[in-house]
Design an enzyme around this catalytic site. Structure first.
Site, PDB file in Angstrom:
ATOM      1  N   LYS A 116       0.841  -1.212   0.000  1.00 54.11           N
ATOM      2  CA  LYS A 116       0.000   0.000   0.000  1.00 54.11           C
ATOM      3  C   LYS A 116       0.874   1.259   0.000  1.00 54.11           C
ATOM      4  CE  LYS A 116      -1.513   1.738   4.041  1.00 54.11           C
ATOM      5  NZ  LYS A 116      -1.446   3.147   4.394  1.00 54.11           N
ATOM      6  N   ASN A 117       1.859   1.284   0.913  1.00 54.76           N
ATOM      7  CA  ASN A 117       2.607   2.525   1.096  1.00 54.76           C
ATOM      8  C   ASN A 117       3.569   2.822  -0.046  1.00 54.76           C
ATOM      9  OD1 ASN A 117       1.188   3.114   3.342  1.00 54.76           O
ATOM     10  ND2 ASN A 117       2.770   2.489   4.807  1.00 54.76           N
ATOM     11  N   ARG A 130      -4.068  10.784   4.539  1.00 59.26           N
ATOM     12  CA  ARG A 130      -3.001  11.777   4.656  1.00 59.26           C
ATOM     13  C   ARG A 130      -2.044  11.739   3.469  1.00 59.26           C
ATOM     14  NH1 ARG A 130      -1.783  14.042   9.041  1.00 59.26           N
ATOM     15  NH2 ARG A 130       0.362  14.221   8.361  1.00 59.26           N
ATOM     16  N   CYS A 179      -4.294  12.903  13.094  1.00 61.03           N
ATOM     17  CA  CYS A 179      -4.925  11.589  12.993  1.00 61.03           C
ATOM     18  C   CYS A 179      -4.748  10.845  14.300  1.00 61.03           C
ATOM     19  CB  CYS A 179      -4.372  10.816  11.812  1.00 61.03           C
ATOM     20  SG  CYS A 179      -2.773  10.120  12.123  1.00 61.03           S
ATOM     21  N   ARG A 232       1.194  14.500  13.421  1.00 61.29           N
ATOM     22  CA  ARG A 232       1.669  14.302  12.051  1.00 61.29           C
ATOM     23  C   ARG A 232       1.656  15.577  11.202  1.00 61.29           C
ATOM     24  NH1 ARG A 232      -0.614   8.795   9.700  1.00 61.29           N
ATOM     25  NH2 ARG A 232       1.294   8.871   8.490  1.00 61.29           N
ATOM     26  N   PRO A 233       2.485  16.545  11.572  1.00 68.16           N
ATOM     27  CA  PRO A 233       2.569  17.758  10.751  1.00 68.16           C
ATOM     28  C   PRO A 233       3.226  17.483   9.393  1.00 68.16           C
ATOM     29  CG  PRO A 233       4.181  17.828  12.538  1.00 68.16           C
ATOM     30  CD  PRO A 233       3.400  16.558  12.713  1.00 68.16           C
ATOM     31  N   VAL A 234       3.175  18.482   8.506  1.00 68.11           N
ATOM     32  CA  VAL A 234       3.798  18.323   7.182  1.00 68.11           C
ATOM     33  C   VAL A 234       4.845  19.421   6.946  1.00 68.11           C
ATOM     34  CG1 VAL A 234       1.961  17.018   6.014  1.00 68.11           C
ATOM     35  CG2 VAL A 234       1.808  19.521   6.141  1.00 68.11           C
ATOM     36  N   ASP A 235       5.374  19.964   8.060  1.00 75.35           N
ATOM     37  CA  ASP A 235       6.339  21.057   7.945  1.00 75.35           C
ATOM     38  C   ASP A 235       7.577  20.674   7.136  1.00 75.35           C
ATOM     39  OD1 ASP A 235       6.671  19.325  10.160  1.00 75.35           O
ATOM     40  OD2 ASP A 235       8.112  20.690  11.082  1.00 75.35           O
ATOM     41  N   LEU A 236       8.032  19.437   7.289  1.00 73.92           N
ATOM     42  CA  LEU A 236       9.236  19.027   6.557  1.00 73.92           C
ATOM     43  C   LEU A 236       8.973  18.963   5.049  1.00 73.92           C
ATOM     44  CD1 LEU A 236      10.510  18.462   9.277  1.00 73.92           C
ATOM     45  CD2 LEU A 236      11.061  16.169   8.524  1.00 73.92           C
ATOM     46  N   ASP A 285       4.853   0.251  12.002  1.00 76.22           N
ATOM     47  CA  ASP A 285       3.614  -0.328  11.470  1.00 76.22           C
ATOM     48  C   ASP A 285       3.433  -1.804  11.869  1.00 76.22           C
ATOM     49  OD1 ASP A 285       3.047   2.078  10.343  1.00 76.22           O
ATOM     50  OD2 ASP A 285       3.599   1.521   8.298  1.00 76.22           O
ATOM     51  N   ILE A 297       8.400   6.534  16.907  1.00 79.26           N
ATOM     52  CA  ILE A 297       8.082   7.266  15.672  1.00 79.26           C
ATOM     53  C   ILE A 297       6.845   8.144  15.852  1.00 79.26           C
ATOM     54  CG2 ILE A 297       7.610   7.069  13.181  1.00 79.26           C
ATOM     55  CD1 ILE A 297      10.345   5.907  13.903  1.00 79.26           C
ATOM     56  N   ARG A 321      -8.477  -0.460   4.342  1.00 79.93           N
ATOM     57  CA  ARG A 321      -7.583   0.536   3.752  1.00 79.93           C
ATOM     58  C   ARG A 321      -6.249  -0.083   3.371  1.00 79.93           C
ATOM     59  NH1 ARG A 321      -7.230   5.891   6.920  1.00 79.93           N
ATOM     60  NH2 ARG A 321      -6.105   6.194   5.000  1.00 79.93           N
TER      61      ARG A 321
HETATM   62  C1  EPZ Z   1       4.718   6.718   6.517  1.00 82.91           C
HETATM   63  O1  EPZ Z   1       4.039   7.788   7.141  1.00 82.91           O
HETATM   64  C2  EPZ Z   1       3.720   5.604   6.404  1.00 82.91           C
HETATM   65  N1  EPZ Z   1       2.591   6.042   5.623  1.00 82.91           N
HETATM   66  C3  EPZ Z   1       3.255   5.174   7.784  1.00 82.91           C
HETATM   67  O2  EPZ Z   1       2.378   4.080   7.645  1.00 82.91           O
HETATM   68  C4  EPZ Z   1       4.477   4.750   8.601  1.00 82.91           C
HETATM   69  O3  EPZ Z   1       4.053   4.440   9.909  1.00 82.91           O
HETATM   70  C5  EPZ Z   1       5.486   5.887   8.639  1.00 82.91           C
HETATM   71  O4  EPZ Z   1       5.838   6.295   7.300  1.00 82.91           O
HETATM   72  C6  EPZ Z   1       6.777   5.517   9.351  1.00 82.91           C
HETATM   73  O5  EPZ Z   1       7.334   4.400   8.750  1.00 82.91           O
HETATM   74  C7  EPZ Z   1       2.639   6.017   4.302  1.00 82.91           C
HETATM   75  O6  EPZ Z   1       3.644   5.662   3.698  1.00 82.91           O
HETATM   76  C8  EPZ Z   1       1.411   6.402   3.590  1.00 82.91           C
HETATM   77  P1  EPZ Z   1       6.964  10.047   8.571  1.00 82.91           P
HETATM   78  P2  EPZ Z   1       4.646   9.253   7.118  1.00 82.91           P
HETATM   79  O7  EPZ Z   1       6.882  11.299   7.782  1.00 82.91           O
HETATM   80  O8  EPZ Z   1       5.362   9.458   5.846  1.00 82.91           O
HETATM   81  C9  EPZ Z   1       6.901  13.417  11.983  1.00 82.91           C
HETATM   82  C10 EPZ Z   1       0.358   2.908   7.895  1.00 82.91           C
HETATM   83  O9  EPZ Z   1      -0.237   2.387   8.871  1.00 82.91           O
HETATM   84  N2  EPZ Z   1       6.827  14.418  10.895  1.00 82.91           N
HETATM   85  O10 EPZ Z   1       8.175   9.190   8.434  1.00 82.91           O
HETATM   86  O11 EPZ Z   1       3.562  10.184   7.482  1.00 82.91           O
HETATM   87  C11 EPZ Z   1       5.645  12.565  12.078  1.00 82.91           C
HETATM   88  O12 EPZ Z   1       4.624  13.227  12.792  1.00 82.91           O
HETATM   89  C12 EPZ Z   1       0.994   4.261   8.016  1.00 82.91           C
HETATM   90  O13 EPZ Z   1       0.429   2.375   6.786  1.00 82.91           O
HETATM   91  C13 EPZ Z   1       6.908  15.753  11.179  1.00 82.91           C
HETATM   92  O14 EPZ Z   1       7.012  16.154  12.357  1.00 82.91           O
HETATM   93  O15 EPZ Z   1       5.686   9.135   8.315  1.00 82.91           O
HETATM   94  C14 EPZ Z   1       6.171  11.317  12.740  1.00 82.91           C
HETATM   95  O16 EPZ Z   1       6.207  11.503  14.132  1.00 82.91           O
HETATM   96  C15 EPZ Z   1       0.731   4.922   9.335  1.00 82.91           C
HETATM   97  N3  EPZ Z   1       6.863  16.659  10.162  1.00 82.91           N
HETATM   98  C16 EPZ Z   1       7.594  11.205  12.204  1.00 82.91           C
HETATM   99  O17 EPZ Z   1       7.920  12.490  11.689  1.00 82.91           O
HETATM  100  C17 EPZ Z   1       6.749  16.263   8.858  1.00 82.91           C
HETATM  101  O18 EPZ Z   1       6.698  17.136   7.968  1.00 82.91           O
HETATM  102  C18 EPZ Z   1       7.779  10.192  11.070  1.00 82.91           C
HETATM  103  O19 EPZ Z   1       6.763  10.399  10.092  1.00 82.91           O
HETATM  104  C19 EPZ Z   1       6.672  14.897   8.565  1.00 82.91           C
HETATM  105  C20 EPZ Z   1       6.732  13.983   9.603  1.00 82.91           C
END
Ligand code: EPZ
Length: 433
Positions: free
Chosen positions: A22-23, A96, A120, A125-129, A310, A332, A403
């Protein structure tokens, strides 16, 4: 809403084919926006999330044709022209990862308006990065009324980008955008997940020049245009790990097929330490629960190649029946223990401590009960627990499961599990990741 009913206590025997990830699939679908030529994705999982993203892409002018081929489901995505670069709140809030269309839309058209995804159940889960990386690539970003307005009328420009911490989504997002930027982009502290390698290799098949994916430093030489390609989606390591844990929990012997064992190496090590007998082949993993009770083993979630967040909930389910106390540390996401009260309803003994740590004291048996799934992986953990619990377990809100797990009941019942879906009348209106 549908529910799943399980009668626990039957060992599993048989083969389970692992689906496409999926991912990875949803990022590859987003990447198809980068070219005006058709992209054919094979080994596509049939999931609510891929259907949802398909609906969003259609708004941008993508035509989507699905068929069945030698390599499972095929999805042909073709966006000759971006007819709209607007992603509305209603669709983005439901998943997301659909926020990741921002980069490809911007790279292809020079502008995009995409809703912020919101929080969520597993964390803020911000998107600042994501946004900082796009800004570093020269995008002008404004935010109003919950929307991101991004512009780069003269195109994106290559840059040196150091992520302050590892983010899978931000790495993938910026990587897609950088393929069409002018000049060279170098990412430092990039995520190394296999899905990133899959995305980078697919982008290269489309004519991009990406090197270093799978390491913390990724280099992208921008090109003027990308072309179409055929790409087979990588196997779903989280689905594979979930069924491996299901087999350990229920007992019996299960062989996973269409899997790359090295992608779940850490999980298999932990399962061996717990007492499972595991053998791997080229594309197979066979799991047999060893004699006697499983042993308690500690885990700490980490970025790849560490223990996947996950799979944390599912591993915790296994530990509820192990001999002794295990510590589960989640590093995480800040709120990823929502499954704990539900496992407790089945008789598990788990204490959540401060600092993202849970102590699991193994009990002699779990007993069936009604439980509520709170997110995708929590649903899977409750299914696994239900496979071992005495009596009937009913898992409510299984739309989360749909999902991310293709044909879960079919795959488990083919191995002898007593599992059935109870159809609900209420439509699913609210879906949060
Ligand atoms: C991906 O989420 C996966 N989702 C998640 O799977 C998975 O748990 C996660 O990576 C970690 O492996 C998809 O691929 C669709 P991150 P993602 O950005 O990309 C923080 C599932 O069940 N962060 O690596 O959102 C964030 O809040 C899902 O299939 C910021 O602060 O994960 C988290 O604490 C759930 N700012 C950490 O970083 C940002 O701009 C890692 O998140 C981005 C992230």
């Amino acid at each position: 809403m549908d529910r799943i009913a399980l009668e626990g206590g039957t060992p599993l025997h048989g083969d389970i084919p692992v689906s496409g990830a999926k991912n990875s699939a949803i990022k590859l679908m987003a990447a198809s926006l980068l070219t005006s030529e058709p992209v054919r994705l094979t080994n596509m999982p049939r999931l609510a999330d891929t259907r949802l993203l398909g609906r969003l892409l259609q708004r941008f002018g993508t035509s989507i044709t699905e068929s069945i081929g030698d390599d499972g489901q095929e999805t042909l995505l073709h966006t000759p022209e971006i007819t709209s670069a607007f992603a509305p709140y209603d669709l983005v809030r439901q998943m997301r990862a659909s926020f990741n269309v921002l980069g490809p839309l911007l790279a292809r058209t020079g502008h995009a308006k995409v809703s912020l995804p919101g929080g969520c159940t597993i964390g803020a889960r911000p998107v600042d990065l994501h946004l900082k990386a796009l800004e570093a690539l020269g995008a002008h970003i404004d935010m109003h009324e919950g929307y991101v307005f991004a512009q780069a009328p003269r195109g994106l420009k290559g840059a040196e980008i150091e992520f302050p911490f590892v983010s899978v989504g931000a790495t993938e997002h910026a990587l897609m955008a950088a393929t069409l930027a002018h000049g060279t982009t170098v990412f430092h502290n990039a995520a190394c997940e296999p899905e990133i390698v899959d995305l980078a290799e697919c982008l290269n098949a489309m004519g991009a020049k990406v090197s270093g994916a799978g390491t913390p430093t990724i280099t992208v030489e921008g090109v003027a245009a990308l072309k179409g390609t055929d790409w087979s989606v990588i196997c779903d390591r989280i689905e594979a790990g979930t069924y491996a844990l299901a087999a350990a929990m229920a007992g019996g012997e299960v062989r996973l097929t269409k899997v790359r064992p090295e992608l779940i190496g850490i999980l298999l090590d932990k399962m061996r330490q717990a007492g499972c007998e595991i053998t791997t082949g080229d594309n197979t993993v066979t799991i047999k629960r060893g004699p006697g009770r499983l042993k308690a083993v500690d885990i700490t979630t980490e970025v790849y190649p560490g223990f996947a967040t996950d799979l944390q909930a599912q591993f915790m389910a296994l530990m509820t029946l192990a001999d002794g106390e295990s510590t589960v540390r989640e590093t995480i996401f800040e709120n990823r223990f929502m499954h704990v009260p539900e496992l407790s309803r089945l008789g598990a003994s788990i204490a959540v401590q401060t600092g993202g740590e849970a102590k699991v004291t193994g009990v002699d048996e779990l007993r069936g009960a009604q439980v509520m799934a709170t997110d995708l992986r929590a649903s899977a953990c409750l299914i696994i627990a239900g496979l071992a619990a005495k009596g009937e377990t009913i898992v409510n809100r299984v739309y989360h499961l749909d999902r991310g797990f293709e044909n879960l009941e079919g795959k488990l019942s083919a191995c002898g599990a007593k599992i059935r879906r109870i159809k609900g009348d209420t439509p699913v209106e609210e879906i949060d990741e």
